[in-house]
Scaffold this motif. Structure first.
Motif, mmCIF file in Angstrom:
data_model
loop_
_atom_site.group_PDB
_atom_site.id
_atom_site.type_symbol
_atom_site.label_atom_id
_atom_site.label_comp_id
_atom_site.label_asym_id
_atom_site.label_seq_id
_atom_site.Cartn_x
_atom_site.Cartn_y
_atom_site.Cartn_z
ATOM 1 N N ILE A 2 0.844 -1.199 0.000
ATOM 2 C CA ILE A 2 0.000 0.000 0.000
ATOM 3 C C ILE A 2 0.878 1.249 0.000
ATOM 4 O O ILE A 2 1.807 1.354 0.809
ATOM 5 C CB ILE A 2 -0.920 0.022 1.245
ATOM 6 N N PRO A 3 0.604 2.212 -0.852
ATOM 7 C CA PRO A 3 1.362 3.481 -0.813
ATOM 8 C C PRO A 3 1.215 4.158 0.547
ATOM 9 O O PRO A 3 0.150 4.097 1.164
ATOM 10 C CB PRO A 3 0.702 4.315 -1.927
ATOM 11 N N ASP A 4 2.277 4.793 1.022
ATOM 12 C CA ASP A 4 2.300 5.375 2.364
ATOM 13 C C ASP A 4 1.174 6.381 2.613
ATOM 14 O O ASP A 4 0.627 6.449 3.711
ATOM 15 C CB ASP A 4 3.647 6.072 2.605
ATOM 16 N N LYS A 5 0.791 7.129 1.602
ATOM 17 C CA LYS A 5 -0.201 8.190 1.781
ATOM 18 C C LYS A 5 -1.601 7.652 2.102
ATOM 19 O O LYS A 5 -2.413 8.360 2.691
ATOM 20 C CB LYS A 5 -0.259 9.074 0.536
ATOM 21 N N VAL A 6 -1.884 6.422 1.697
ATOM 22 C CA VAL A 6 -3.228 5.871 1.931
ATOM 23 C C VAL A 6 -3.198 4.676 2.882
ATOM 24 O O VAL A 6 -4.197 3.963 3.017
ATOM 25 C CB VAL A 6 -3.897 5.460 0.594
ATOM 26 N N TYR A 7 -2.064 4.480 3.561
ATOM 27 C CA TYR A 7 -1.938 3.310 4.425
ATOM 28 C C TYR A 7 -2.997 3.286 5.520
ATOM 29 O O TYR A 7 -3.713 2.284 5.689
ATOM 30 C CB TYR A 7 -0.536 3.251 5.056
ATOM 31 N N TRP A 8 -3.117 4.370 6.290
ATOM 32 C CA TRP A 8 -4.039 4.368 7.424
ATOM 33 C C TRP A 8 -5.503 4.318 7.012
ATOM 34 O O TRP A 8 -6.295 3.593 7.636
ATOM 35 C CB TRP A 8 -3.766 5.568 8.336
ATOM 36 N N PRO A 9 -5.931 5.035 5.970
ATOM 37 C CA PRO A 9 -7.323 4.857 5.522
ATOM 38 C C PRO A 9 -7.631 3.412 5.121
ATOM 39 O O PRO A 9 -8.696 2.892 5.452
ATOM 40 C CB PRO A 9 -7.428 5.801 4.317
ATOM 41 N N VAL A 10 -6.684 2.767 4.421
ATOM 42 C CA VAL A 10 -6.902 1.371 4.015
ATOM 43 C C VAL A 10 -6.945 0.464 5.234
ATOM 44 O O VAL A 10 -7.771 -0.457 5.316
ATOM 45 C CB VAL A 10 -5.795 0.914 3.043
ATOM 46 N N PHE A 11 -6.075 0.717 6.214
ATOM 47 C CA PHE A 11 -6.057 -0.106 7.429
ATOM 48 C C PHE A 11 -7.375 -0.007 8.175
ATOM 49 O O PHE A 11 -7.935 -1.019 8.623
ATOM 50 C CB PHE A 11 -4.908 0.342 8.339
ATOM 51 N N ILE A 12 -7.909 1.190 8.330
ATOM 52 C CA ILE A 12 -9.172 1.378 9.053
ATOM 53 C C ILE A 12 -10.322 0.708 8.319
ATOM 54 O O ILE A 12 -11.155 0.014 8.923
ATOM 55 C CB ILE A 12 -9.457 2.886 9.248
ATOM 56 N N ILE A 13 -10.378 0.873 7.003
ATOM 57 C CA ILE A 13 -11.447 0.251 6.231
ATOM 58 C C ILE A 13 -11.304 -1.271 6.250
ATOM 59 O O ILE A 13 -12.303 -2.002 6.254
ATOM 60 C CB ILE A 13 -11.448 0.784 4.784
ATOM 61 N N ALA A 14 -10.063 -1.770 6.285
ATOM 62 C CA ALA A 14 -9.836 -3.223 6.348
ATOM 63 C C ALA A 14 -10.449 -3.813 7.610
ATOM 64 O O ALA A 14 -11.005 -4.925 7.582
ATOM 65 C CB ALA A 14 -8.341 -3.526 6.292
ATOM 66 N N LEU A 15 -10.354 -3.080 8.717
ATOM 67 C CA LEU A 15 -10.966 -3.555 9.956
ATOM 68 C C LEU A 15 -12.481 -3.633 9.825
ATOM 69 O O LEU A 15 -13.117 -4.572 10.302
ATOM 70 C CB LEU A 15 -10.592 -2.625 11.116
ATOM 71 N N TRP A 16 -13.058 -2.646 9.167
ATOM 72 C CA TRP A 16 -14.510 -2.640 8.964
ATOM 73 C C TRP A 16 -14.932 -3.746 8.004
ATOM 74 O O TRP A 16 -15.916 -4.453 8.250
ATOM 75 C CB TRP A 16 -14.956 -1.286 8.427
ATOM 76 N N ILE A 17 -14.220 -3.867 6.913
ATOM 77 C CA ILE A 17 -14.602 -4.839 5.891
ATOM 78 C C ILE A 17 -14.468 -6.258 6.407
ATOM 79 O O ILE A 17 -15.197 -7.165 5.979
ATOM 80 C CB ILE A 17 -13.753 -4.654 4.614
ATOM 81 N N ALA A 18 -13.546 -6.491 7.341
ATOM 82 C CA ALA A 18 -13.375 -7.830 7.900
ATOM 83 C C ALA A 18 -14.613 -8.283 8.652
ATOM 84 O O ALA A 18 -14.826 -9.476 8.861
ATOM 85 C CB ALA A 18 -12.162 -7.862 8.835
ATOM 86 N N GLU A 19 -15.449 -7.322 9.060
ATOM 87 C CA GLU A 19 -16.663 -7.642 9.788
ATOM 88 C C GLU A 19 -17.914 -7.596 8.925
ATOM 89 O O GLU A 19 -18.976 -8.043 9.338
ATOM 90 C CB GLU A 19 -16.847 -6.627 10.938
ATOM 91 N N ALA A 20 -17.801 -7.031 7.738
ATOM 92 C CA ALA A 20 -18.993 -6.753 6.935
ATOM 93 C C ALA A 20 -19.748 -8.001 6.521
ATOM 94 O O ALA A 20 -20.915 -7.933 6.192
ATOM 95 C CB ALA A 20 -18.602 -5.968 5.688
#
Length: 363
Positions: free
Chosen positions: A324-342
């Protein structure tokens, strides 16, 4: 004529609405698979860059043959008046053939039923199969056992896989904080599971609307990241669309190559949700969402990771987060936590379809 056009427009809007909503219920497990597939395919590291292309080729054709061709275009059409799942198929068989242990084709059941029974030509394959199943009690009982085993496997998958998905999503924080203990990651995953399972009582409709935008953003993000990685690292991974690389991978890898298929099969976990969740969404909505959004984005995501691994073979354990490019790392990480539960509505849907079995088979 004007009324017909209005109804067609309404139907198209409704279909798009249901397809959008299905993203938040059906495709969470398939969407989180890129978090851990390559690590489980190469748990001991990557010896040869060509192995990455071979594994990617297997992933591409696994997604094409199982979810796309088998489920989306064939299995989903074999539904029981809109109901999907193993028991729904068994219910359908029970109304057309005398294979059930409890009789359900009594004359008095014909009047109140809303289900239709299609007749077959005497010499057709369907009629011969029906006669073959009805002829032996062992075959009928074996069919029932297969149904029960299949349902148990779906429920087991729905219980076990969330732990893998959430831990993989939570583990991404260690890429940015490598000194963090594993106990902290596990504890964080437990809190997320408890919190999001507590939302189940709001029902599929509300939860679907809550998660659908998040899942859509997720697929768009992993697709765009995949395109970025292919362009930045190695566009030669697109050779994986050739079946030749599957043959080479299995031939040169021998036993190691064949055993890695277990990890590659994780790329299609959650595929059964496409069929099990037909109780909530029509076939056309699931087909539209998968072919337009899910399938192309997954192909791009896996291809992007493969391109990254071609130049960074030592990062296979955290290939998703490191690519993941550094600029979008944290947004992707947060959404990954949500998507893991979806996708945690799936065990609920399986149990729901199971409880509907009695009513379906009796009518």
């Amino acid at each position: 004529m004007k009324g017909v056009k209005q109804r067609e427009k309404f139907s198209a809007i409704l279909l798009l609405r249901l397809a959008f909503q299905s993203l938040g219920v059906v495709y969470g497990d398939l969407g989180t698979s890129p978090l851990y597939v390559f690590y489980n395919t190469f748990p001991h590291g990557i010896d040869d860059p060509e192995d990455v292309i071979g594994a990617l080729s297997l992933i591409i054709y696994s997604l094409t043959l199982i979810p796309l061709l088998k489920y989306v275009f064939i299995v989903c059409r074999a539904n029981d008046n809109g109901q999907g799942g193993t028991f729904a198929l068994y219910s359908l068989l029970c109304r057309h053939a005398k294979v059930k242990t409890i009789p359900n084709q009594h004359r008095t059941d014909e009047e109140p039923t809303t289900y239709s029974r299609t007749t077959f030509h005497e010499h057709s394959f369907a009629a011969k199969t029906k006669k073959w199943l009805e002829a032996d009690a062992f075959r009928r009982n074996s069919l029932l056992m297969l149904v029960l085993i299949g349902t148990c496997m779906v429920i087991g998958d729905g219980i076990l896989t969330p732990a893998i998905s959430v831990l993989s999503a939570s583990g991404g924080i260690k890429v940015d904080h490598p000194k963090m203990r594993n106990d902290v990651v596990v504890l964080m995953a437990v809190f997320i599971l408890v919190g999001l399972f507590s939302m189940q009582h709001y029902g599929t409709d509300k939860v679907g609307w809550l998660f659908a935008p998040i899942v859509l953003i997720w697929f768009i993000m992993i697709g765009c990241i995949g395109i970025f990685n292919i362009y930045k690292y190695d566009s030669s991974v697109l050779k994986a669309f050739s079946l030749l690389y599957i043959y080479r991978y299995l031939k040169t890898g021998k036993k190691k190559g064949w055993t890695s298929i277990g990890g590659i099969m994780l790329s299609i976990t959650g595929t059964e949700a496409l069929f099990a969740d037909l109780a909530h969404f029509p076939v056309s909505a699931i087909q539209l969402a998968f072919t337009v959004v899910v399938f192309p984005c997954l192909l791009l995501a896996y291809s992007g990771q493969a391109a990254y691994l071609m130049e960074n073979r030592d990062h296979v354990q955290d290939a998703f987060y490191r690519s993941i490019p550094d600029k979008v790392y944290w947004p992707v990480f947060i959404i990954a936590l949500w998507i893991a539960e979806a996708w945690h509505r799936r065990p609920e849907c399986v149990i729901y379809c199971t409880t509907c079995f009695h009513n379906n088979t009796m009518h």
